[in-house]
Design a protein around this motif. Sequence first.
Motif, PDB file in Angstrom:
ATOM      1  N   HIS A  19      26.723  31.783  23.338  1.00  0.00           N
ATOM      2  CA  HIS A  19      26.900  31.614  24.868  1.00  0.00           C
ATOM      3  C   HIS A  19      26.584  33.036  25.639  1.00  0.00           C
ATOM      4  O   HIS A  19      25.818  32.782  26.783  1.00  0.00           O
ATOM      5  N   ALA A  22      22.866  33.497  25.529  1.00  0.00           N
ATOM      6  CA  ALA A  22      22.173  32.701  26.652  1.00  0.00           C
ATOM      7  C   ALA A  22      22.292  33.172  27.956  1.00  0.00           C
ATOM      8  O   ALA A  22      21.461  33.085  28.752  1.00  0.00           O
ATOM      9  N   ILE A  23      23.549  33.725  28.529  1.00  0.00           N
ATOM     10  CA  ILE A  23      23.748  33.938  29.816  1.00  0.00           C
ATOM     11  C   ILE A  23      22.932  35.259  29.970  1.00  0.00           C
ATOM     12  O   ILE A  23      22.170  35.648  31.086  1.00  0.00           O
ATOM     13  N   CYS A  24      22.963  36.222  29.063  1.00  0.00           N
ATOM     14  CA  CYS A  24      22.100  37.583  29.086  1.00  0.00           C
ATOM     15  C   CYS A  24      20.790  37.256  29.323  1.00  0.00           C
ATOM     16  O   CYS A  24      19.864  37.686  30.252  1.00  0.00           O
ATOM     17  N   THR A  25      20.184  36.342  28.615  1.00  0.00           N
ATOM     18  CA  THR A  25      18.570  35.974  28.705  1.00  0.00           C
ATOM     19  C   THR A  25      18.288  35.334  29.998  1.00  0.00           C
ATOM     20  O   THR A  25      17.371  35.746  30.566  1.00  0.00           O
ATOM     21  N   GLU A  26      19.137  34.539  30.639  1.00  0.00           N
ATOM     22  CA  GLU A  26      19.028  34.076  31.669  1.00  0.00           C
ATOM     23  C   GLU A  26      18.992  35.035  32.866  1.00  0.00           C
ATOM     24  O   GLU A  26      18.318  35.179  34.017  1.00  0.00           O
ATOM     25  N   LEU A  27      19.732  36.229  32.818  1.00  0.00           N
ATOM     26  CA  LEU A  27      19.819  37.201  33.834  1.00  0.00           C
ATOM     27  C   LEU A  27      18.661  38.230  33.305  1.00  0.00           C
ATOM     28  O   LEU A  27      18.627  39.147  34.069  1.00  0.00           O
ATOM     29  N   LEU A 116      27.869  33.482  34.160  1.00  0.00           N
ATOM     30  CA  LEU A 116      26.671  34.169  34.700  1.00  0.00           C
ATOM     31  C   LEU A 116      27.050  35.093  35.990  1.00  0.00           C
ATOM     32  O   LEU A 116      26.905  36.361  35.947  1.00  0.00           O
ATOM     33  N   SER A 120      26.896  39.235  35.944  1.00  0.00           N
ATOM     34  CA  SER A 120      25.885  39.790  37.081  1.00  0.00           C
ATOM     35  C   SER A 120      26.601  40.758  38.018  1.00  0.00           C
ATOM     36  O   SER A 120      25.903  41.661  38.096  1.00  0.00           O
TER      37      SER A 120
END
Length: 404
Positions: A19, A22-27, A116, A120
């Motif tokens: 999880h 995935a958030i890190c990649t999205e950022l 996220l 951020s």
Amino acid sequence: MPFELNVFIVEDSLIQRMHAAAICTELGLHVMGEASDGNEALLLLQNSPLPDVMLIDLEMPGMDGIELIQELAHRSIPVSVIVSSAKEDALISSVETMLQAYGLPVLGAIKKPLTLLQLSKALDHFKPITKENIQTRPEVVMAASEITKALIEHQFVAYFQPKISIKTGVIKGVETLIRWQHPEKGLVMPSQFISIAEEYGLINELTMEILDLALQQCRHWHERGLKITVAINLSMLSLSNSTFAEHIAQKVASYAIDPSFIVLEITETAVMGDVGNALGTLARLRLKGFGLSIDDYGTGFSSMQQLSRIPFTELKLDRSFVDGAHTKPHLRAILASAIEIAKKLELRSVAEGVECIEDLVVLQELGCDIVQGYLTAKPMPGDEIVPWLKSNNQRLRELCKPAS
């Protein structure tokens, strides 16, 4: 974020790691490594470039997150840290304070589940660091002989930090902060010499030196129509001297300043020696019209017991309760309790260490009287106060304007 950051995730739950990744990649972050506990993380870090940021869970088998943070500090590994945990807010806050004490940059302490937006916001605080940033050595303490020489040569100087009405933005007073303008070492902070001055019996002389500087400045301001109070810190050790109150009163009278404009902040860097003499000294000072402030309320010996036996006129809320109060419910609760006590005892409440508008709003909502901190003004030499006031009057009024 201005550039891609390398992130290392330390989390025992595979689902939680996935999880977070995935958030890190999205950022737009690069997840350069993952580990299930502190031991595995340290092993992996030995054979790879250091990450910019480590996202660390607290509760893990093997080496937990707290032990890992301690190891990072002891090894002087220059990495920024974000703590993420499902544990209670007070524990997360405690770990955040520990990080700050070690000198490790702490970008945030996040309550799970990680989102996220939370990540951020934490990463917005990121700044590149180097190994030299990690505070592994204690601050250098000056020798007693150097302090004696500095007193003889009048090397000590006074800085003043404005105290602002939280309701109006008007300056109500200043706190006098001693600094040592050392001819070779530059500006030396009080943490490097106050305890030594107390230990070697130099604190009374040091107090009188800074009192002179403060009174000179106070007289100058009053003559120009700026009728503000001036606060001066006193050591408990000085108060055990039965003649100390008279010496202060005489010194203030020599400058033709009404004692009501002088607030004596009682700091407890040392345990009160002769309690009877100290209480007598404080009672006499209050009788002569001086204001008395209990400094750093809620820490060390500054407690309700002191409030019950000393005729204080002001209660100063320690910065450790103020900083981050807008995000930490337990800090807000402590502040609310202290401010309520101040109101019931008819004391003025002063919050120190106010550095962001969100904490100021909390203090306004709780009914605090005065704020002091970098949000309103940094400490400055006395001759800068009036020019600063002229250029900041409007800003302060806007800052302290109650929300509609």
